[in-house]
Design an enzyme around this catalytic site. Structure first.
Site, PDB file in Angstrom:
ATOM      1  N   PRO A  16     -43.547 137.249   5.644  1.00  0.00           N
ATOM      2  CA  PRO A  16     -44.614 137.906   4.893  1.00  0.00           C
ATOM      3  C   PRO A  16     -44.109 139.216   4.310  1.00  0.00           C
ATOM      4  O   PRO A  16     -43.215 139.846   4.866  1.00  0.00           O
ATOM      5  CB  PRO A  16     -45.682 138.164   5.954  1.00  0.00           C
ATOM      6  N   SER A 262     -41.850 149.362  11.248  1.00  0.00           N
ATOM      7  CA  SER A 262     -41.242 148.034  11.200  1.00  0.00           C
ATOM      8  C   SER A 262     -42.307 146.952  11.213  1.00  0.00           C
ATOM      9  O   SER A 262     -43.475 147.209  11.459  1.00  0.00           O
ATOM     10  CB  SER A 262     -40.304 147.851  12.392  1.00  0.00           C
ATOM     11  N   LYS A 263     -41.864 145.732  10.950  1.00  0.00           N
ATOM     12  CA  LYS A 263     -42.777 144.594  10.942  1.00  0.00           C
ATOM     13  C   LYS A 263     -43.452 144.419  12.300  1.00  0.00           C
ATOM     14  O   LYS A 263     -44.545 143.892  12.400  1.00  0.00           O
ATOM     15  CB  LYS A 263     -42.015 143.311  10.590  1.00  0.00           C
ATOM     16  N   ARG A 264     -42.773 144.821  13.347  1.00  0.00           N
ATOM     17  CA  ARG A 264     -43.302 144.636  14.704  1.00  0.00           C
ATOM     18  C   ARG A 264     -44.339 145.704  15.087  1.00  0.00           C
ATOM     19  O   ARG A 264     -45.105 145.515  16.022  1.00  0.00           O
ATOM     20  CB  ARG A 264     -42.150 144.652  15.732  1.00  0.00           C
ATOM     21  N   ASP A 265     -44.326 146.817  14.338  1.00  0.00           N
ATOM     22  CA  ASP A 265     -45.199 147.937  14.722  1.00  0.00           C
ATOM     23  C   ASP A 265     -46.676 147.596  14.655  1.00  0.00           C
ATOM     24  O   ASP A 265     -47.476 148.159  15.384  1.00  0.00           O
ATOM     25  CB  ASP A 265     -44.926 149.156  13.837  1.00  0.00           C
TER      26      ASP A 265
END
Ligand code: GLU
Length: 503
Positions: A16, A262-265
């Site tokens: 995404p 980040s994408k994980r945040d």
């Protein structure tokens, strides 16, 4: 601007689109529109190992939802197409070979095992292995081997890559619109791979070739690409092409201001980092999106515009049109921009006020089964009364349920505060005034009840507090007379009687 402005957003479909990618797309869009230019979408899918099904569609949907569609790209004004690099595969090799012929690139036959061994060896000595001018003649490539040896390897179908021959002892003067001039000593650069053994170009080669063929005038992209700028400059030079202008946008930092967002945040910090919800086709993991979390596209766009840019004035609320008029790359900051999830809520509260109540009514209805049989017009009127306190459609129920269903309990603290000796008698009187009111408008109700309060010299709160409690179940909500008008005479009387018998 002397030349035609043509800018591109060039994401890789590896998942995404991160909210930072949307910011890059937005800045490209604003710049293009400001200069009557063209905003192009190019899909950089040369790395087949990282290709993710559905990512391209997601990128297009995200741009459309934000209201920043591309002018040129897949299925749209395909003048310079195709716009997927995988479909341009046949183009790149000749350019890599052109660089070899001009002496700017070379074949390298080093196996990954051999390179790994060099890296390990260097690491053990506390050094880093760099493939460049200082060791390339000792490695396995067309600069160190004879022409016959090279030909024999190529004829035998041996795996090779094509590397750029980075020059020695030169100083590059790179220009970036946001950062000014950057000087680079070429001796610190490595000989980057331009073309891989799988027959695909690397990002660097494909990116430069396509920017050239697509006549890109300005490259606006994230700061993470700044280290590639030296190579890109040299590639333009090696081909003898005019380089576009460059602008590297500042990093987007975590809410704490420390480290890149980040994408994980999103999962860790409890707010979306994607514009739309994403359902990962490989893991089935679902990531939240701003749209599904109830944000308006206008809020996301206005918020993202301020991540690294500011207009130099106090104005914070900008429509897309206003952003286009005000946007200027010269006003983009060098330093990282802190991502503040509370600020985007603030924008959403603002843009909530600008939505049509009828549209909000539909969205609200879709969220609550209790509303199926209720007239949209009524719901829209209710929304008009409560929306100044709402940032999301999902706030409406909490703010307005008593317009649809009578309270079944009464807030304990509020009851203590509102109900005193004599309250029941007061409410009985109020009920009969309401009963007798003929026009039944908020205005006449207010005049009659307030008149009665004044002439009987009762404290205002002694009447209004229990009345509100009867209608709402708590001491909150918009004007009491608006509530009475909305729920109607019969329902109002019923609720007053109910509070009298319950408390
Ligand atoms: N494909 C690169 C990315 O995913 C594009 C970088 C550039 O704009 O040059 O961000």
């Amino acid at each position: 601007m002397t030349k035609d402005v043509r800018v591109r957003f060039a994401p890789s479909p590896t998942g995404p689109l991160h909210i930072g990618g949307v910011r890059t797309a937005l800045f490209n869009y604003l710049f293009a529109k400001k200069h009557n230019g063209t905003f192009i979408l190019r899909i950089e899918d040369t790395d087949q190992n990282r290709y993710v099904e559905g990512a391209e569609k997601y990128i297009i949907n995200a741009l459309n939802w934000c209201g920043i569609p591309y002018d040129e790209g897949i299925d749209k004004n395909e003048k310079f197409g195709p716009y997927r690099q995988s479909e341009r595969k046949h183009l790149y090799k000749q350019y890599a070979e052109e660089l070899i012929a001009k002496g700017h690139a070379y074949y390298a036959f080093d196996t990954s095992e051999a390179l790994d061994a060099h890296r390990k060896d260097h690491e053990e000595k506390g050094k880093t292995f760099i493939y460049n001018w200082h060791n390339r003649l000792k490695l396995n490539n067309s600069l160190s081997l004879s022409t016959e040896e090279v030909q024999a390897k190529l004829d035998a179908g041996e795996d090779y890559v094509i590397r750029f021959k980075s020059p020695q002892d030169e100083t590059l003067h790179l220009k970036d619109i946001i950062r000014g001039e950057i000087k680079i000593d070429t001796n610190t650069l490595d000989d980057k791979v331009l073309f891989k053994s799988d027959g695909m170009p690397t990002y660097h080669l494909a990116n430069i070739v396509d920017d050239h063929l697509m006549e890109i005038s300005h490259v606006i992209r994230g700061e993470e690409w700044l280290p590639s700028l030296a190579l890109h400059y040299q590639l333009y030079d090696a081909f003898g092409w005019e380089a576009p202008e460059f602008a590297h946008l500042p990093l987007i930092l975590k809410p704490t201001g420390k480290g890149k967002l980040s994408k994980r945040d999103g999962d860790k910090l409890g707010f979306p980092v994607f514009p739309l919800e994403w359902n990962d086709p490989n893991t089935n993991e679902v990531s939240r999106g701003y749209k599904e979390d109830g944000y308006f596209a206008e809020s996301v766009v206005n918020f993202l515009a301020f991540l690294g840019w500011n207009p130099g004035t106090e104005q914070e609320i900008f429509s897309l049109e206003e952003l286009i008029a005000a946007f200027d790359l010269e006003r983009v900051n060098k330093s990282g921009a802190r991502f503040d999830p509370d600020k985007i809520k603030w924008f959403n509260h603002h843009y909530m006020q600008e939505q049509f109540n009828e549209d909000l009514a539909e969205a609200f209805k879709a969220q609550h089964a209790e509303l199926v049989d209720i007239d949209n017009e009524y719901i829209a009127l209710v929304i008009g009364l409560v929306k100044e306190r709402a940032a999301f459609v999902s706030d409406f129920w909490e703010l307005s349920h008593y317009f649809f269903t009578a309270p079944t309990t009464y807030d304990e603290k509020a009851s203590k505060k509102a109900f005193k000796d004599g309250t029941k008698e007061i409410l009985t009187q109020v009920a009969s005034i309401i009963e007798a009111n003929k026009d039944f408008t908020a205005e006449t109700l207010q005049n009659e009840i307030k008149g009665w309060i004044t002439s009987n010299e009762i404290g205002f709160g002694q009447v209004m507090m229990p009345l509100r409690l009867a209608l709402v179940g708590a001491l909150q909500g918009p004007d009491v007379f608006d509530i009475i008008y909305m729920i109607g005479k019969t329902e109002t009387i019923k609720r007053i009687q109910n509070v009298i018998t319950t408390l």
